[in-house]
Scaffold this motif. Sequence first.
Motif, PDB file in Angstrom:
ATOM      1  N   ASP A  48       0.831  -1.197   0.000  1.00 30.28           N
ATOM      2  CA  ASP A  48       0.000   0.000   0.000  1.00 30.28           C
ATOM      3  C   ASP A  48       0.868   1.251   0.000  1.00 30.28           C
ATOM      4  N   ILE A  49       2.006   1.157   0.646  1.00 28.43           N
ATOM      5  CA  ILE A  49       2.958   2.268   0.711  1.00 28.43           C
ATOM      6  C   ILE A  49       4.334   1.701   0.395  1.00 28.43           C
ATOM      7  N   LEU A  50       5.007   2.306  -0.570  1.00 31.82           N
ATOM      8  CA  LEU A  50       6.330   1.852  -0.982  1.00 31.82           C
ATOM      9  C   LEU A  50       7.323   2.995  -0.785  1.00 31.82           C
ATOM     10  N   LEU A  51       8.329   2.742   0.029  1.00 29.50           N
ATOM     11  CA  LEU A  51       9.397   3.706   0.271  1.00 29.50           C
ATOM     12  C   LEU A  51      10.673   3.175  -0.363  1.00 29.50           C
ATOM     13  N   VAL A  52      11.501   4.064  -0.893  1.00 30.13           N
ATOM     14  CA  VAL A  52      12.742   3.633  -1.529  1.00 30.13           C
ATOM     15  C   VAL A  52      13.927   4.415  -0.977  1.00 30.13           C
ATOM     16  N   ALA A  53      15.047   3.709  -0.865  1.00 29.15           N
ATOM     17  CA  ALA A  53      16.304   4.372  -0.511  1.00 29.15           C
ATOM     18  C   ALA A  53      16.820   5.112  -1.736  1.00 29.15           C
ATOM     19  N   GLU A  54      17.569   6.165  -1.500  1.00 27.71           N
ATOM     20  CA  GLU A  54      18.095   6.992  -2.590  1.00 27.71           C
ATOM     21  C   GLU A  54      18.892   6.196  -3.616  1.00 27.71           C
ATOM     22  N   ASP A  55      19.561   5.157  -3.171  1.00 29.24           N
ATOM     23  CA  ASP A  55      20.410   4.386  -4.080  1.00 29.24           C
ATOM     24  C   ASP A  55      19.681   3.202  -4.717  1.00 29.24           C
ATOM     25  N   SER A  56      18.393   3.120  -4.553  1.00 29.22           N
ATOM     26  CA  SER A  56      17.630   2.000  -5.112  1.00 29.22           C
ATOM     27  C   SER A  56      17.465   2.143  -6.619  1.00 29.22           C
ATOM     28  N   VAL A  57      17.411   0.995  -7.283  1.00 32.59           N
ATOM     29  CA  VAL A  57      17.030   0.933  -8.684  1.00 32.59           C
ATOM     30  C   VAL A  57      15.932  -0.111  -8.806  1.00 32.59           C
ATOM     31  N   LEU A  58      14.960   0.173  -9.651  1.00 35.76           N
ATOM     32  CA  LEU A  58      13.802  -0.701  -9.807  1.00 35.76           C
ATOM     33  C   LEU A  58      13.644  -1.029 -11.287  1.00 35.76           C
ATOM     34  N   ALA A  59      13.364  -2.297 -11.582  1.00 32.71           N
ATOM     35  CA  ALA A  59      13.255  -2.692 -12.988  1.00 32.71           C
ATOM     36  C   ALA A  59      12.422  -3.952 -13.140  1.00 32.71           C
ATOM     37  N   GLN A  60      11.934  -4.123 -14.347  1.00 30.41           N
ATOM     38  CA  GLN A  60      11.276  -5.353 -14.790  1.00 30.41           C
ATOM     39  C   GLN A  60      12.144  -5.894 -15.929  1.00 30.41           C
ATOM     40  N   PRO A  61      13.235  -6.578 -15.614  1.00 31.19           N
ATOM     41  CA  PRO A  61      14.199  -6.993 -16.640  1.00 31.19           C
ATOM     42  C   PRO A  61      13.920  -8.333 -17.305  1.00 31.19           C
ATOM     43  N   GLU A  62      12.752  -8.895 -17.106  1.00 33.32           N
ATOM     44  CA  GLU A  62      12.463 -10.232 -17.627  1.00 33.32           C
ATOM     45  C   GLU A  62      12.731 -10.361 -19.119  1.00 33.32           C
ATOM     46  N   ARG A  79      -0.941   0.611 -14.250  1.00 40.40           N
ATOM     47  CA  ARG A  79      -1.913   1.390 -13.485  1.00 40.40           C
ATOM     48  C   ARG A  79      -1.224   2.405 -12.575  1.00 40.40           C
ATOM     49  N   ILE A  80      -0.045   2.070 -12.092  1.00 45.39           N
ATOM     50  CA  ILE A  80       0.644   2.951 -11.151  1.00 45.39           C
ATOM     51  C   ILE A  80       1.388   4.076 -11.861  1.00 45.39           C
ATOM     52  N   VAL A  81       2.200   3.742 -12.858  1.00 41.90           N
ATOM     53  CA  VAL A  81       3.077   4.757 -13.466  1.00 41.90           C
ATOM     54  C   VAL A  81       2.594   5.242 -14.826  1.00 41.90           C
ATOM     55  N   GLY A  82       1.586   4.604 -15.380  1.00 40.99           N
ATOM     56  CA  GLY A  82       1.099   4.998 -16.701  1.00 40.99           C
ATOM     57  C   GLY A  82       1.656   4.107 -17.797  1.00 40.99           C
ATOM     58  N   ALA A  98      15.474   5.641  -7.903  1.00 41.10           N
ATOM     59  CA  ALA A  98      14.525   5.901  -6.826  1.00 41.10           C
ATOM     60  C   ALA A  98      13.821   7.229  -7.046  1.00 41.10           C
ATOM     61  N   GLU A  99      14.563   8.221  -7.497  1.00 38.84           N
ATOM     62  CA  GLU A  99      13.979   9.539  -7.749  1.00 38.84           C
ATOM     63  C   GLU A  99      12.885   9.457  -8.817  1.00 38.84           C
ATOM     64  N   ARG A 100      13.157   8.705  -9.872  1.00 38.18           N
ATOM     65  CA  ARG A 100      12.165   8.540 -10.938  1.00 38.18           C
ATOM     66  C   ARG A 100      10.964   7.745 -10.432  1.00 38.18           C
ATOM     67  N   ALA A 101      11.203   6.754  -9.573  1.00 32.76           N
ATOM     68  CA  ALA A 101      10.108   5.952  -9.019  1.00 32.76           C
ATOM     69  C   ALA A 101       9.156   6.834  -8.216  1.00 32.76           C
ATOM     70  N   VAL A 102       9.690   7.761  -7.451  1.00 33.54           N
ATOM     71  CA  VAL A 102       8.840   8.672  -6.677  1.00 33.54           C
ATOM     72  C   VAL A 102       8.106   9.623  -7.613  1.00 33.54           C
ATOM     73  N   ALA A 103       8.826  10.193  -8.580  1.00 35.11           N
ATOM     74  CA  ALA A 103       8.202  11.135  -9.518  1.00 35.11           C
ATOM     75  C   ALA A 103       7.067  10.473 -10.305  1.00 35.11           C
ATOM     76  N   ALA A 104       7.207   9.187 -10.600  1.00 31.43           N
ATOM     77  CA  ALA A 104       6.196   8.461 -11.378  1.00 31.43           C
ATOM     78  C   ALA A 104       5.054   7.928 -10.516  1.00 31.43           C
ATOM     79  N   GLY A 105       5.166   8.028  -9.185  1.00 33.81           N
ATOM     80  CA  GLY A 105       4.124   7.538  -8.305  1.00 33.81           C
ATOM     81  C   GLY A 105       4.274   6.082  -7.912  1.00 33.81           C
TER      82      GLY A 105
END
Length: 188
Positions: A48-62, A79-82, A98-105
């Motif tokens: 429901d709530i996702l927090l990220v550290a500044e050095d985090s990277v998030l991906a769907q690399p499948e 649905r979350i980021v468009g 992480a910065e982009r993840a926050v900006a994208a919601g």
Amino acid sequence: MQQRGFEALSDPTRQDAWDIIAGFPKPLIVAVRGVCLGGGLELAMLADILLVAEDSVLAQPEITIGIMPGDGATQRLTRIVGRSLATQMVLTGEPISAERAVAAGLASEMLPASEVLGRALAIARTISTRAPVAARLAKESIQAAYETPLSAGLAIERRAIRYAFTTDDQKEGMAAFLEKRPPVFSGR
């Protein structure tokens, strides 16, 4: 997955576990530090709530191993980021910051790595002081916004607020507000 193929993802017990997490009635808070990829990000999106550290990277690399996300990313991430960012992430497999993840919601806050877990726990403590029935109803209503058309979501919200007004916690909360004291919620 290499040995078991699709069966690694289609195991009914595994799918039931994902459904249990997705349907958990209490607020789920996830704190990400570092790398959050593939199924890990799909799992994090159940929060429901996702927090990220500044050095985090998030991906769907499948896609980089010849498959695609199979635990909900094509639906939840979109649905979350468009559509545009979700399509880019899924079709390129490239990570976002992480910065982009926050900006994208995708995440609600970005913090120093040393603070992300403490902040998650602080949010959990704050929520635990709120009216439990109202929190459950609010979570259900927010989930409806995510899964239904606006008119259906509004109907769910109206039913939820009507029910909230019948609880002991509503009476206690409003009395405490008027008496200028902290409420003592009973969960009823």
